[in-house]
Design a protein around this motif. Sequence first.
Motif, PDB file in Angstrom:
ATOM      1  N   ILE A 248       0.851  -1.200   0.000  1.00 10.00           N
ATOM      2  CA  ILE A 248       0.000   0.000   0.000  1.00 10.00           C
ATOM      3  C   ILE A 248       0.881   1.242   0.000  1.00 10.00           C
ATOM      4  N   THR A 256       3.230   2.105   5.949  1.00  4.41           N
ATOM      5  CA  THR A 256       3.648   0.718   6.182  1.00  4.41           C
ATOM      6  C   THR A 256       3.969   0.557   7.660  1.00  4.41           C
ATOM      7  N   ASP A 275      10.082  -4.855   2.368  1.00  2.00           N
ATOM      8  CA  ASP A 275       9.663  -3.468   2.593  1.00  2.00           C
ATOM      9  C   ASP A 275       9.495  -3.295   4.098  1.00  2.00           C
TER      10      ASP A 275
HETATM   11 MG   LIG Z   1       5.616   2.095   2.967  1.00  2.00          MG
END
Ligand SMILES: [Mg+2]
Length: 463
Positions: A248, A256, A275
Amino acid sequence: MLSLDDTISAISTPVGDGGIGIVRLSGPQSEAILRRLCRPVRLGRRRPFESHRMFYGHVFDPESAEVIDEVLAVLMRAPTTYTREDVAEIHCHGSIVALNRVLALTLRCGARLAQPGEFTLRAFVNGRIDLAQAEAVLDLIRAKTDAGQRLAMRQLQGALSEHAAEIRSQLITALAHVEASLDFPDDEIPSLDIASALHEVEAQLGRLIEGASKGMVYRNGLRVAIVGRPNVGKSSLLNALLRTDRAIVTHLPGTTRDTLEEMLNLRGVPLVLVDTAGIASSAGLVESLGIERSCRELETADLVILVLDGSQVLQSEDFRIASLIGNKAAIVVVNKMDIPLMAEHERILPELSHICLSALTGVGLNELEEAILAVVFAGGAISSDPLLVSNPRHVDALRRTLDHVSSAAALQSSGAVASIRCDCEDILAFSLRAAVTALGEITGETVGEDVLDAVFAEFCIGK
Ligand SMILES: [Mg+2]
Ligand SMILES: Nc1nc2c(ncn2[C@@H]2O[C@H](COP(=O)(O)OP(=O)(O)OP(=O)(O)O)[C@@H](O)[C@H]2O)c(=O)[nH]1
């Protein structure tokens, strides 16, 4: 230790709905069990239960006579089989219910449920493959890219085993020579230049160990952590590298909150891209927990990509995150180059390569991919390597072998052996013997049960 003279049975295909699923048997009762459970349908003049020939038929319950499944089955008589024992395979429809029922029937007819890796263990114990080849079977099953698969296949075909055996025989020759002069000090022993033989072995071992980091990347994947302040575009970069909208992305800092990982096949190199939550000093409870995870990822990754927002001036947070990288392999990405960049980002980690790109438009992504590959290959590609060691157990055995060979070589070249004789030759022989044993661990000639248990415990049932 597992019993090796009974008949084992397991579902050898993955659990889940598939077109077909295979129940495999190995051991002396395989044929008898297959004959009890399978009723062949005669097609033409071919005889059923002929070795290595598939036949069509039905599995039925011998007690109730109920037909359980319509199958293809094959009996393979020893010794030309995977385990070198009699093997039978029943190719059923893939539903787990049918497979479990057929498996249960084989158990009722006298087979024992196989332990994880037990088919391959039998192949090893019966001398069809050595330990390095058994481990290659596992790598082959788990290979993440074409290159990883080729590497495993080369190992399964015995490339590593042969090379290790070659080095081992050079060591054994040197050892025999030293032992002969110990046992028969007054006899004329044909001369052998032990010093140069040992140096040659050292060089060969060194080359194998050097290539191992590359080999391990192909086997396990390179863990790449994408880190940086909130909102610099880490998730956008992950998506751009994956060419999908996996994570997202919003304009709000702190989007995040947990780490997210995805596999990427980058020209044959398996990458595990991670990530992470943006690292910031002011954060609520959930963010702080996410940041803790980001820091852990930063520590454990093989490669760190530090993302900076090129459209903004550097902030103290950027410097703090950079300081966490230490001397890890890292690349600095200056993101958002589609909008005017601030020129000062070189002040961060100036010794590293800085890649300017736009995760939004994709410009510069190629350069980043090249930089990642450069870290993996440090110059050479996989095809230029005749042999890559990829298993930590093998690397450990090679390192210990090298240690023993180096001590022996140092002793030999110090001249002590020639002058003082006996004691030193004893030590020399001891080191060489230890080297031979350590190297034998790769193919399993000199391993204990604990190592075997550890190796085969990694397999799953049916392999
Ligand atoms: Mg992020
Ligand atoms: N112009 C421009 N905007 C970008 C670029 N990359 C990301 N953005 C924007 O920057 C904002 C933040 O992007 P994210 O990818 O969510 O950033 P992040 O680092 O993952 O943020 P957190 O998850 O909050 O730490 C979004 O509005 C993106 O559209 C880029 O290359 N150029």
